[in-house]
Design an enzyme around this catalytic site. Structure first.
Site, PDB file in Angstrom:
ATOM      1  N   SER A  87     -10.918  10.128   0.865  1.00  0.00           N
ATOM      2  CA  SER A  87     -11.862  10.101  -0.257  1.00  0.00           C
ATOM      3  C   SER A  87     -11.524  11.251  -1.187  1.00  0.00           C
ATOM      4  CB  SER A  87     -13.294  10.279   0.272  1.00  0.00           C
ATOM      5  OG  SER A  87     -14.200  10.530  -0.781  1.00  0.00           O
TER       6      SER A  87
ATOM      7  N   TYR B  38     -19.803  14.142   5.707  1.00  0.00           N
ATOM      8  CA  TYR B  38     -18.814  13.257   5.068  1.00  0.00           C
ATOM      9  C   TYR B  38     -17.633  14.086   4.535  1.00  0.00           C
ATOM     10  CZ  TYR B  38     -17.160   9.366   2.106  1.00  0.00           C
ATOM     11  OH  TYR B  38     -16.413   8.374   1.512  1.00  0.00           O
TER      12      TYR B  38
END
Ligand code: NAD
Length: 259
Positions: A141, A154
């Site tokens: 990401s 995350y």
């Protein structure tokens, strides 16, 4: 030409499903996966198979369990005879200040978004080594390269994925097995769609304004990346043209991390 097999974790939705379609369109047999075992999961495999004229199987495995991660790889080999391309995509999100972050959410995010890639990779390597070829693509990401508040688990997991990617690449560098990551910015998938109503409420904005001014604030193009664009990047990293690309990441983030 021997048909190669690709397995994509967390692929009954979003980016994983897009990658499965792209790999099937490129001629790979594909294993799609999630933790559910519904008729529609198996129907999805049939749709991909019929659309691209390749063999596709749905295999249930919960990526929060190391044993099930490893079993997914072994069942793929049992079913298709090899695992040539491994796409570690399964992921979840949870947002809270770090001092209020529920520890079970932290554990789940680290397990599904990071540790699952360790287990599937470890299980796939012996098969790739005996085939003399392999491709591992980790869906990280922009949050593997940058942080945002309230996304501690995350961001930690995605930074960890990039560390794992580099280490695996070095260990396999002479084995004709590459390991790379893709770092998407915002892609309009169910994971992101689910965040829009909360953001609208939190900022007292309509949908279009919250998308442009909050969600795509850092994405310089002000456009979402698409699952098709991520899928095409996966296929490129699996191709012979990418044989000397290993241990790195490709950002598909509309310029987010250029800043
Ligand atoms: P999504 O919610 O549409 O898809 C997530 C997939 O993971 C689903 O198929 C889901 O069933 C599966 N999954 C969840 N928990 C699982 C488990 N325990 N076992 C097996 N499968 C499980 O989300 P998405 O946006 O397509 O996200 C896919 C990946 O892309 C994630 O790793 C996410 O972090 C990453 N990513 C997404 C974006 C974005 O903007 N959408 C941006 C950067 C990175």
């Amino acid at each position: 030409m021997t048909t190669k097999t690709a397995v994509v974790t967390g692929s009954n939705s979003g980016i994983g499903l897009g990658a499965a379609h792209a790999l099937a369109a490129a001629g790979y047999n594909v294993v799609i996966n999630s933790f559910s075992d519904r008729p529609e999961d198996h129907a999805l495999a049939r749709v991909i198979s019929e659309r691209h004229s390749v063999r596709v199987a749905y295999i249930k495995a919960d990526m929060s369990s190391g044993a099930e991660c490893r079993a997914l790889v072994e069942r793929t080999v049992d079913y298709f005879g090899s695992v040539d391309v491994l796409v570690n995509n399964a992921g979840i999100q949870f947002v809270a200040p770090v001092e209020e972050f529920p520890s079970e959410k932290w554990d789940a995010i680290i397990a599904i978004n990071l540790t699952s890639a360790f287990h599937t990779t470890a299980a796939a390597i012996p098969h790739m080594k005996s085939a003399g070829w392999g491709r591992i693509v980790n869906i990280a990401s922009a949050h593997g390269l940058r942080a945002s508040p309230f996304k501690s688990a995350y961001v930690a997991a995605k930074h960890g994925v990039l560390g794992l990617t580099k280490t695996v690449a070095l260990e396999l560098a002479e084995a004709h097995i590459t390991c790379n990551a893709i770092c998407p910015g915002y892609v309009l998938t169910p994971l992101v769609e689910a965040q829009i109503p909360d953001q609208m409420m939190a900022h007292n904005m309509d949908r279009e304004t919250v998308i442009r001014e909050v969600m795509l604030d850092k994405q310089a193009t002000k456009e979402f990346a698409t699952v098709e664009q991520i899928g095409a990047t996966v296929v490129f990293l699996a191709s012979d043209a990418a044989a000397q690309i290993t241990g790195t990441s490709i950002s598909v983030d509309g310029g987010w991390t250029a800043e």
